[in-house]
Enzyme design. Structure first.
Site: not given
Ligand code: IMP
Ligand code: MG
Length: 175
Positions: A100-101, A104, A153, A166
């Protein structure tokens, strides 16, 4: 400073720091896997840069594939059901490292875990370049973490704000 759509972002993490973090992850994975051949599964879109760099830093045998986590409206009232698309050949019996990148809240990670567990893999590990510990709401272990960041963010290096950013080589934080 850069502008994407209506927002401004300031430089935050350099490409050198990112490359170092990915190199460290690659070394750890090499050590853990010994003679086992991992299948790195990149989660699109965000992970394409991380996977490409991981590929150049990982010096033992390995395989690569990509998936996308897609939601579709279930026919029943159970609401939004997630599924994996792109898993052509099965991962049965394979040692999988999901890449994963960013993690969050961890909600995406939870969905991925549930979906990959149905694939009868030999082992399932998670790697992420960025991790927001303050935002994380799950108890799933993340095996390989590149860089911990605060709950703010960011964009760049695969991460987008409304699809822009990106292609940035460095990472920027919302101003
Ligand atoms: P989750 O909250 O861990 O499920 O993250 C959901 C998705 O939100 C990630 O896969 C990213 O695509 C996006 N995301 C979360 N934090 C960031 C950020 O700081 N920048 C850009 N995308 C984010
Ligand atoms: Mg993602």
């Amino acid at each position: 400073m850069i502008r994407l759509h209506d927002k401004e972002f300031v430089p935050y993490i350099s490409n050198d720091e990112i490359k170092n973090a990915i190199t460290k992850m690659a070394r750890q994975i090499e050590e853990d896997f010994k003679d086992d051949i991992p299948v790195f599964v990149g989660v699109l879109n965000g992970s394409f840069m991380v996977v490409a760099d991981l590929a150049t830093k990982y010096h033992k045998d390995c395989e690569f594939t990509f998936v996308r986590l897609s939601s579709y409206d279930g026919v029943k009232s159970t609401g939004n059901v997630k599924r994996l698309i792109g898993l052509g050949k099965g991962l049965t019996g394979r040692s999988v490292v999901v890449v994963e990148d960013i993690v969050d809240t961890g909600n995406t990670l939870l969905e991925l875990k549930k979906l990959f567990e149905k694939e009868n893999v030999k082992s399932l590990k998670f790697a992420t370049l960025f991790f927001k510990p303050e935002a994380y709401q799950q108890s799933i272990k993340i095996d390989y973490i590149g860089i911990d960041i605060p709950d703010k963010f960011i964009v760049g290096y695969g991460l987008d704000y409304k699809e822009l950013g990106r292609n940035l080589q460095n990472v920027y934080q919302l101003k």
